[in-house]
Write a protein that holds these residues in place. Structure first.
Motif, PDB file in Angstrom:
ATOM      1  N   LEU A 155      40.168  40.891  42.128  1.00 19.02           N
ATOM      2  CA  LEU A 155      39.968  39.495  42.486  1.00 19.02           C
ATOM      3  C   LEU A 155      39.077  38.806  41.463  1.00 19.02           C
ATOM      4  O   LEU A 155      38.249  39.455  40.803  1.00 19.02           O
ATOM      5  N   LYS A 156      39.238  37.508  41.326  1.00 19.86           N
ATOM      6  CA  LYS A 156      38.405  36.729  40.418  1.00 19.86           C
ATOM      7  C   LYS A 156      36.940  36.811  40.845  1.00 19.86           C
ATOM      8  O   LYS A 156      36.635  36.932  42.039  1.00 19.86           O
ATOM      9  N   ALA A 157      36.059  36.726  39.905  1.00 18.13           N
ATOM     10  CA  ALA A 157      34.623  36.826  40.191  1.00 18.13           C
ATOM     11  C   ALA A 157      34.154  35.721  41.125  1.00 18.13           C
ATOM     12  O   ALA A 157      33.227  35.909  41.922  1.00 18.13           O
ATOM     13  N   ASP A 158      34.794  34.556  41.053  1.00 23.12           N
ATOM     14  CA  ASP A 158      34.387  33.427  41.896  1.00 23.12           C
ATOM     15  C   ASP A 158      35.299  33.256  43.112  1.00 23.12           C
ATOM     16  O   ASP A 158      35.361  32.173  43.703  1.00 23.12           O
ATOM     17  N   ASP A 167      43.761  33.878  44.124  1.00 21.38           N
ATOM     18  CA  ASP A 167      42.469  34.341  43.616  1.00 21.38           C
ATOM     19  C   ASP A 167      42.550  35.731  42.996  1.00 21.38           C
ATOM     20  O   ASP A 167      41.526  36.330  42.657  1.00 21.38           O
ATOM     21  N   ILE A 168      43.772  36.254  42.844  1.00 18.14           N
ATOM     22  CA  ILE A 168      43.948  37.549  42.183  1.00 18.14           C
ATOM     23  C   ILE A 168      43.905  37.336  40.669  1.00 18.14           C
ATOM     24  O   ILE A 168      44.681  36.565  40.114  1.00 18.14           O
ATOM     25  N   GLU A 169      42.968  38.000  40.029  1.00 14.65           N
ATOM     26  CA  GLU A 169      42.856  37.890  38.573  1.00 14.65           C
ATOM     27  C   GLU A 169      43.843  38.817  37.877  1.00 14.65           C
ATOM     28  O   GLU A 169      44.435  38.460  36.854  1.00 14.65           O
ATOM     29  N   LYS A 170      44.043  40.003  38.474  1.00 14.59           N
ATOM     30  CA  LYS A 170      44.886  40.991  37.814  1.00 14.59           C
ATOM     31  C   LYS A 170      45.477  41.956  38.835  1.00 14.59           C
ATOM     32  O   LYS A 170      44.816  42.347  39.793  1.00 14.59           O
ATOM     33  N   TYR A 171      46.737  42.323  38.630  1.00 12.60           N
ATOM     34  CA  TYR A 171      47.367  43.389  39.404  1.00 12.60           C
ATOM     35  C   TYR A 171      47.170  44.695  38.629  1.00 12.60           C
ATOM     36  O   TYR A 171      47.858  44.935  37.632  1.00 12.60           O
ATOM     37  N   ILE A 172      46.231  45.501  39.077  1.00  9.53           N
ATOM     38  CA  ILE A 172      45.988  46.779  38.404  1.00  9.53           C
ATOM     39  C   ILE A 172      47.205  47.682  38.587  1.00  9.53           C
ATOM     40  O   ILE A 172      47.613  48.394  37.672  1.00  9.53           O
TER      41      ILE A 172
END
Length: 270
Positions: A155-158, A167-172
Motif C-alpha cells: 500500500l502507498k505510504a499515505d 491506494d495500492i502502490e504495487k502488486y508484489i
C-alpha cells in the motif's frame, strides 16, 4: 339537575385523568430493539437483556443477515441500538449518508482471516491467483491491509485508515482482487484461490472458526490492526447520554460477557 350535571363533569374528568395516566405509562416503557448480525452476538445480547431486565429494561434482539440494513434502521427509529460494526464502518456510513450516528462503547474486535480451499499456506499465493475481498470500503480496506501485511501487495505510504484498491502502490504478487458483498464471499470461496471473510460469516456460513480454518488471522498480529476496527454499540446522537443505555453498556462490558466473547473466537475490546 345541577347535581347530575356536576356528577357527569366529575366522571368525565376522572376518565380523562385515568386516560392520561395510561398514556404516561405507555410512553415511559423502557423497551429497546438492538440489531445484530450473528447468532453468537444474538446469544450475548439476550444474556445482556436478562441482566438489565432486573432494572426494568427490556431488550428485543433483531437478527439481520447482512450489513446494509442496520444503520438505516437505526436512523429511522426501527432500531434503538445496533451492535455489528466497527468504528471505520460507522464513520464511513455517516460520511456517505450525512448521518450523525455515534457509539456508546466498545464490544469486540473480531479476527479477520484469509481462507482458502486450494492452498494451505498464504505464502503459496502466486501470480494469476484470485483473492476475494469485501466490497465495502471499511472491510475491504482491512482486507487490503491484511494483504499488505502478508506481502501480496504494497500500500502507498499515505494510504488512509480504510484504503481502497486505488491506494495500492504495487502488486508484489500479480493477483486479481475480486470485490464481493461481504455476505457473498463465503459461498464463493470455492471459486477463488483465497478470500478474506468476516468472522460472523465464517461461523454462520462455513460452520467453522478462524482458528481452525484460516491460513492467516490479522489479530494474531494485533500491532498491524488499526483501532478503528474495534466494534461498537451504535446509537443515534440524541440518545448517546441516555441513562438506560449507560446501564446496557455496563451490563455488556462485564467479565461474564468477555468470557462469552472469547468462546466465539472474538476478543473483548474494552
Amino acid at each position: 339537575m345541577k347535581k347530575k350535571i356536576i356528577a357527569a363533569i366529575v366522571a368525565i374528568a376522572a376518565s380523562i385523568g385515568l386516560a392520561a395516566c395510561g398514556s404516561t405509562s405507555s410512553s415511559s416503557e423502557r423497551k429497546y430493539v438492538v440489531g445484530v448480525t450473528s447468532d453468537q452476538q444474538k446469544d450475548i445480547w439476550e444474556y445482556v437483556g436478562k441482566q438489565v431486565a432486573k432494572e426494568g429494561i427490556t431488550i428485543d434482539v433483531k437478527l439481520f443477515s447482512g450489513y446494509t440494513e442496520e444503520n438505516p434502521a437505526l436512523v429511522d427509529g426501527s432500531l434503538d441500538l445496533n451492535s455489528f460494526q466497527h468504528v471505520a464502518f460507522l464513520n464511513n456510513f455517516n460520511a456517505e449518508n450525512k448521518a450523525d450516528l455515534t457509539y456508546i462503547g466498545y464490544t469486540i474486535i473480531s479476527p479477520f482471516g484469509l481462507y482458502s480451499d486450494k492452498i494451505k499456506n498464504y505464502k503459496d499465493l502466486k501470480d494469476g491467483d484470485t483473492i476475494a475481498i469485501p466490497n465495502d470500503v471499511t472491510n475491504g480496506g482491512r482486507a487490503l491491509q491484511l494483504l499488505d501485511a502478508i506481502g501480496v501487495i504494497k500500500l502507498k505510504a499515505d494510504a488512509p485508515d480504510s484504503p481502497t484498491t486505488k491506494d495500492i502502490e504495487k502488486y508484489i504478487k500479480k493477483v486479481k482482487i475480486e470485490q464481493l458483498q461481504a455476505d457473498q464471499i463465503a459461498p464463493a470461496l470455492q471459486d477463488v484461490t483465497a478470500a478474506t471473510i468476516n468472522t460472523n460469516y465464517v461461523t454462520d456460513q462455513l460452520h467453522t472458526t478462524p482458528r481452525k480454518s484460516a491460513i492467516y488471522i490479522d489479530t494474531d498480529h494485533i500491532a498491524k490492526v488499526s483501532s478503528i476496527y474495534k466494534n461498537v454499540i451504535a446509537v443515534r446522537k440524541a440518545d448517546k447520554n441516555k441513562e438506560d443505555f449507560k446501564k446496557i453498556l455496563k451490563a455488556y462490558q462485564t467479565n461474564a460477557v468477555a468470557k462469552m466473547i472469547k468462546e466465539t473466537n472474538d476478543i473483548p475490546a474494552w
